[in-house]
Motif scaffolding. Structure first.
Motif, PDB file in Angstrom:
ATOM      1  N   GLY A  67       0.750  -1.368   0.071  1.00 34.74           N
ATOM      2  CA  GLY A  67       0.064  -0.060  -0.052  1.00 34.74           C
ATOM      3  C   GLY A  67       0.948   1.186  -0.053  1.00 34.74           C
ATOM      4  N   SER A  68       2.043   1.255   0.970  1.00 38.29           N
ATOM      5  CA  SER A  68       2.801   2.406   0.954  1.00 38.29           C
ATOM      6  C   SER A  68       3.672   2.681  -0.589  1.00 38.29           C
ATOM      7  CB  SER A  68       3.766   2.414   2.237  1.00 38.29           C
ATOM      8  OG  SER A  68       4.594   3.238   2.095  1.00 38.29           O
TER       9      SER A  68
ATOM     10  N   VAL B 217       2.379   9.667   0.770  1.00 41.91           N
ATOM     11  CA  VAL B 217       2.918   8.472   1.457  1.00 41.91           C
ATOM     12  C   VAL B 217       2.616   8.327   2.825  1.00 41.91           C
ATOM     13  CG1 VAL B 217       4.914   7.387   1.993  1.00 41.91           C
ATOM     14  CG2 VAL B 217       4.506   8.192  -0.212  1.00 41.91           C
ATOM     15  N   CYS B 218       2.697   9.309   3.787  1.00 45.62           N
ATOM     16  CA  CYS B 218       2.286   9.438   4.907  1.00 45.62           C
ATOM     17  C   CYS B 218       1.214   9.310   5.386  1.00 45.62           C
ATOM     18  CB  CYS B 218       2.900  10.978   5.629  1.00 45.62           C
ATOM     19  SG  CYS B 218       4.569  11.184   5.515  1.00 45.62           S
ATOM     20  N   GLY B 219       0.141  10.023   4.481  1.00 43.97           N
ATOM     21  CA  GLY B 219      -1.236   9.616   4.616  1.00 43.97           C
ATOM     22  C   GLY B 219      -1.704   8.184   4.340  1.00 43.97           C
ATOM     23  N   ALA B 220      -1.161   7.639   3.470  1.00 44.48           N
ATOM     24  CA  ALA B 220      -1.369   6.239   3.063  1.00 44.48           C
ATOM     25  C   ALA B 220      -0.832   5.204   4.248  1.00 44.48           C
ATOM     26  CB  ALA B 220      -0.697   5.613   1.671  1.00 44.48           C
TER      27      ALA B 220
ATOM     28  N   ALA C 218      -0.293   6.054   7.441  1.00 42.77           N
ATOM     29  CA  ALA C 218      -1.252   6.244   8.513  1.00 42.77           C
ATOM     30  C   ALA C 218      -2.451   5.584   8.559  1.00 42.77           C
ATOM     31  CB  ALA C 218      -1.448   7.747   8.928  1.00 42.77           C
ATOM     32  N   ILE C 219      -3.225   5.697   7.315  1.00 39.71           N
ATOM     33  CA  ILE C 219      -4.414   4.854   7.075  1.00 39.71           C
ATOM     34  C   ILE C 219      -4.316   3.260   7.075  1.00 39.71           C
ATOM     35  CG2 ILE C 219      -6.344   4.639   5.569  1.00 39.71           C
ATOM     36  CD1 ILE C 219      -5.929   7.375   4.491  1.00 39.71           C
ATOM     37  N   LEU C 220      -3.295   2.648   6.578  1.00 37.68           N
ATOM     38  CA  LEU C 220      -3.119   1.378   6.397  1.00 37.68           C
ATOM     39  C   LEU C 220      -2.928   0.981   8.108  1.00 37.68           C
ATOM     40  CD1 LEU C 220      -0.650   1.038   3.274  1.00 37.68           C
ATOM     41  CD2 LEU C 220      -2.948   0.056   3.615  1.00 37.68           C
ATOM     42  N   SER C 221      -1.875   1.938   8.739  1.00 37.88           N
ATOM     43  CA  SER C 221      -1.819   1.295  10.110  1.00 37.88           C
ATOM     44  C   SER C 221      -2.907   1.239  11.018  1.00 37.88           C
ATOM     45  CB  SER C 221      -0.796   2.384  10.635  1.00 37.88           C
ATOM     46  OG  SER C 221       0.463   2.202   9.961  1.00 37.88           O
ATOM     47  N   LEU C 222      -3.844   2.077  10.709  1.00 39.46           N
ATOM     48  CA  LEU C 222      -5.164   2.341  11.466  1.00 39.46           C
ATOM     49  C   LEU C 222      -6.012   0.899  11.237  1.00 39.46           C
ATOM     50  CD1 LEU C 222      -7.044   3.774  13.176  1.00 39.46           C
ATOM     51  CD2 LEU C 222      -7.843   4.991  11.465  1.00 39.46           C
TER      52      LEU C 222
ATOM     53  N   GLY D 281       6.212   8.733  10.424  1.00 39.64           N
ATOM     54  CA  GLY D 281       7.605   8.550  10.332  1.00 39.64           C
ATOM     55  C   GLY D 281       8.244   7.608   9.318  1.00 39.64           C
ATOM     56  N   SER D 282       7.545   6.595   9.099  1.00 41.27           N
ATOM     57  CA  SER D 282       8.033   5.775   7.810  1.00 41.27           C
ATOM     58  C   SER D 282       7.919   6.417   6.677  1.00 41.27           C
ATOM     59  CB  SER D 282       7.445   4.257   7.793  1.00 41.27           C
ATOM     60  OG  SER D 282       7.435   3.835   9.189  1.00 41.27           O
ATOM     61  N   GLY D 283       6.944   7.201   6.406  1.00 38.98           N
ATOM     62  CA  GLY D 283       6.610   8.036   5.019  1.00 38.98           C
ATOM     63  C   GLY D 283       7.868   9.247   4.963  1.00 38.98           C
TER      64      GLY D 283
END
Length: 754
Positions: free
Chosen positions: A397-398, A422-425, A427-431, A453-455
């Motif tokens: 996904g990222s 990338v950061c938004g994707a 965060a959404i995937l983590s959630l 942070g990874s993004g």
């Protein structure tokens, strides 16, 4: 007047270039042969990836089991943090033991009990037969009454009978208000307590026992044990227990010689990667086969769908490097950070390494190739890493979000937009994955922050990778073109100071070419930058080009036409030498080398031949080429010629500008300069319209301001002299040159063509 081609020319111009004699008629181009270098590259990539993905399966030094006695001292080779599963399990068991059972209220239990009491008394009061029958009452009420209880209640007079019914109803109602669970002895205790209930004292002694027996038989459970809710409560209590982590420093003694191995020892050895003592040959074989199949699949995919990339060994080497580095980054990251080989932490490493590599591949090579590579890496690595679902979902996904965000990158603002995507994707995937795994709120928040942070780290790695790799591999990105378009660039500063007229001409050509490229969906940034640098060679001899001569004497009046043509031809070669010296990208250099094609320098050609065509001399007055091979090179050629010739256009009305642009483009097409580029007739018509609109806006008529009478009176009258007589007015672009016997006279010509 609309610009149209003759029908015959329209038919012939649809073929981008004539068929060469060496090409077979009616046969497709032969498939590329298997190159030994490409084969070696594929095998090397497969071998390195296999080693990286199998390295955790290689045997280590320690072979112990739970409860055995260690035969050696084991020291930590590095610092690591790990979960103490024994301590964690102990705390979780304590939390589970403190969770009470969960029960569901049985609906209508109390009402059913009261209904059974009422049915018994009604059956006794109004028997079906002449006297109450025990079996009839049992069947109607569902209670197993004794004959003695029935006889005692039947013998009571009406007043005591009603009082007994009221006492029984009140007794069961009050008792059912308590808790009677179906998996305990609550019902037995309640039945025993009925006998001593004070409410029975209101009845005669002979009715107390029968009423108590009736109520005891009528009582039932009102709470049902709910195993699912109980287990859910225990799971929640267990999840609230934090994992107990321990830290082992490098050099610390993990297991002593002669010490009994506990679960804590095994956890530490696992975190350090010292558990495996036997070679898992089957797993290694499966991974090696899987990696080789994937490399073969990618090779076939590139051969079929990306033949240009398949034939470019240099870019294939770049693709192999990025793929290997992404996997190596996961391995090194997990080792240096002391992370376990599986788990959510590895997923964040996948977000950083694979996603950044995918974005670099998308920008430097191809977005479709990047999508294929990251998908295969995510799925394969997820399978190898003990079927880690989080790793596959997060990484894929990222990476896809990053590839989509950088595929159309045109300026620095797009870099920040890509980072936000990338950061938004992440965060959404983590959630979403945390919800699937039923993580605690604190873990969900930590995961979202780690995803963001990874993004950011992936974006930094992407920018660093592009900066490091685009120049060594000769790849031109729009970020590099954006840097080159800055007027503060040292070479452009030198260009402006050395040949200000040519510099101004280049800016105008850049505006024309950029607008035309945008209209036909070509690379507008590339053609603009190429326009800025296309005449760098004029810096060596600026006085030979009329836009830099001001009102000075024309140098070409003193030399032969063939020498003048040689000077003009050399400015392309010298410009390429300067471009290579200052490090301009290869694509820009290609456009510069093609922007004149094999155009004929008509002015000097007519002077040399006296206006009479001479096929033997024509080749000496043509640029060496090559002809434009791309849309961008063709647009620059047309914009260069149109802008230069428009400087001598007299009274530029819209109609005259339209005819002028159409004639210039048709001359290039008729001369065969556009035969090898992919421009279509529709593209040429669009380019003509854009040039016309732009030139009409640039060459608009201006108001001549009246002079003051005093200034007119005081200004000296100009007298013609020999110099003015020898410098004729500027001719139209299609006017023939002036040739006289004895002394050759020159007229001003369009920019770049003295």
């Amino acid at each position: 007047m609309r610009w149209r081609l003759p029908f015959e020319l329209q038919i012939s111009s649809t073929n981008p270039r004539p068929r060469r004699a060496s090409e077979p008629r009616g046969k497709p181009a032969p498939a590329p042969r298997i190159s030994p270098l490409r084969l070696l590259l594929a095998l090397g990539t497969a071998a390195i990836l296999s080693v990286l993905l199998c390295i955790h399966l290689l045997p280590n030094r320690v072979n112990v089991a739970l409860g055995t006695i260690s035969r050696q001292d084991v020291t930590a080779p590095r610092t690591a943090r790990y979960e103490d599963t024994e301590a964690t399990q102990r705390l979780r068991e304590e939390a589970i033991s403190q969770v009470d059972k969960r029960y569901q209220l049985i609906p209508d239990a109390s009402r059913n009990t009261q209904e059974a009491i009422r049915t018994v008394f009604e059956a006794i009061a109004t028997p079906v037969r002449d006297h109450p029958e025990l079996e009839d009452i049992r069947r109607q009420s569902g209670l197993r009454l004794s004959q003695s209880t029935l006889d005692a209640l039947s013998a009571a007079n009406p007043e005591l009978f009603e009082k007994a019914q009221a006492v029984a109803t009140s007794l069961v109602t009050r008792t059912m208000q308590g808790t009677l669970r179906d998996d305990t002895n609550d019902l037995t205790i309640a039945r025993r307590g009925l006998v001593a209930d004070p409410i029975l004292l209101d009845l005669p002694e002979n009715l107390r026992a029968p009423v108590a027996a009736l109520c005891s038989e009528a009582l039932t459970e009102n709470r049902h044990y709910d195993a699912r809710m109980t287990q859910q409560a225990r799971d929640e209590a267990e999840a609230q227990v934090a994992r107990q982590t321990r830290r082992i420093a490098a050099g610390e003694l993990v297991l002593r010689n002669g010490e009994r191995v506990t679960q804590a020892h095994l956890d530490a050895l696992t975190a350090l990667g010292l558990r495996n003592a036997a070679l898992d040959a089957l797993s290694i074989l499966v991974i090696v086969l899987m990696v080789n199949l994937i490399v073969a699949f990618v090779t076939v995919y590139l051969r079929v769908f990306h033949r240009e990339l398949y034939l470019d060994t240099k870019r294939l080497f770049l693709l192999a490097i990025l793929t290997v580095v992404s996997v190596m980054g996961i391995k090194l990251g997990s080792t240096l950070l002391g992370l376990p080989f599986t788990g959510i932490n590895l997923s964040y490493l996948g977000m950083m390494c694979v996603a950044s590599a995918g974005m670099v591949i998308a920008l430097l090579i191809s977005p479709s190739v990047a999508t294929l590579v990251v998908a295969l890496l995510a799925v394969t690595s997820g399978v190898v890493l003990n079927n880690e679902l989080r790793f596959t979902v997060f990484t894929l996904g990222s990476s896809l979000a990053g590839i989509v965000s950088v595929a159309s990158m045109r300026n620095r603002g797009d870099v920040f937009r890509a980072g936000a995507a990338v950061c938004g994707a992440n965060a959404i995937l983590s959630l979403l994955v945390a919800q699937m795994e039923h993580d605690l709120p604190r873990e969900i928040l930590t995961g979202v922050l780690m995803g963001i942070g990874s993004g950011l780290v992936a974006l930094a790695l992407f920018y660093l990778g592009v900066w490091c790799l685009e120049r060594p591999f000769g790849i031109t990105t729009h970020l590099r073109l954006l840097e080159l378009s800055d007027p503060a660039t040292p070479i452009l500063q030198d260009f402006r100071m050395a040949v200000p007229g040519t510099y101004a001409h280049s800016l105008m050509v850049g505006n024309l070419a950029h607008a035309a490229a945008e209209a036909i969906e070509a690379d507008a940034m590339l053609v603009r930058v190429a326009a800025y640098y296309h005449d760098l060679g004029k810096m060596n001899r600026p006085e030979f080009f009329i836009e830099n001569q001001s009102n000075a004497e024309n140098v070409h009046d003193r030399i032969s036409p063939s020498l003048s043509a040689l000077v003009l031809i050399n400015h392309v070669k010298e410009g390429l030498e300067i471009a290579e010296r200052v490090g301009l990208p290869p694509r820009v250099c290609e456009v510069i080398s093609q922007h004149h094609g094999t155009t004929l320098m008509k002015f000097f050609y007519h002077q040399a031949t006296g206006g009479v065509p001479d096929a033997t001399l024509e080749s000496q007055f043509r640029y060496p080429g090559p002809k434009p091979q791309s849309k961008e090179a063709a647009i620059l050629m047309l914009a260069d010629g149109v802008e230069a010739a428009s400087r001598v256009l007299d009274k530029p009305s819209p109609q005259r500008v339209t005819d002028f642009v159409a004639r210039m483009i048709e001359d290039k097409r008729a001369d065969g300069q556009l035969d090898e580029c992919p421009l279509t007739l529709r593209d040429l018509k669009t380019i003509q319209d854009v040039f016309t609109r732009t030139l009409c806006a640039t060459l608009h008529a201006r108001i001549e301001y009246p002079k003051d009478a005093k200034d007119t009176k005081e200004s000296p009258r100009e007298t013609p002299n020999e110099s003015n007589r020898d410098r004729p007015s500027e001719p139209a672009p299609d006017s023939p040159p002036t040739v006289e016997s004895g002394r050759r006279r020159r007229t001003k010509t369009p920019l770049g063509m003295p």
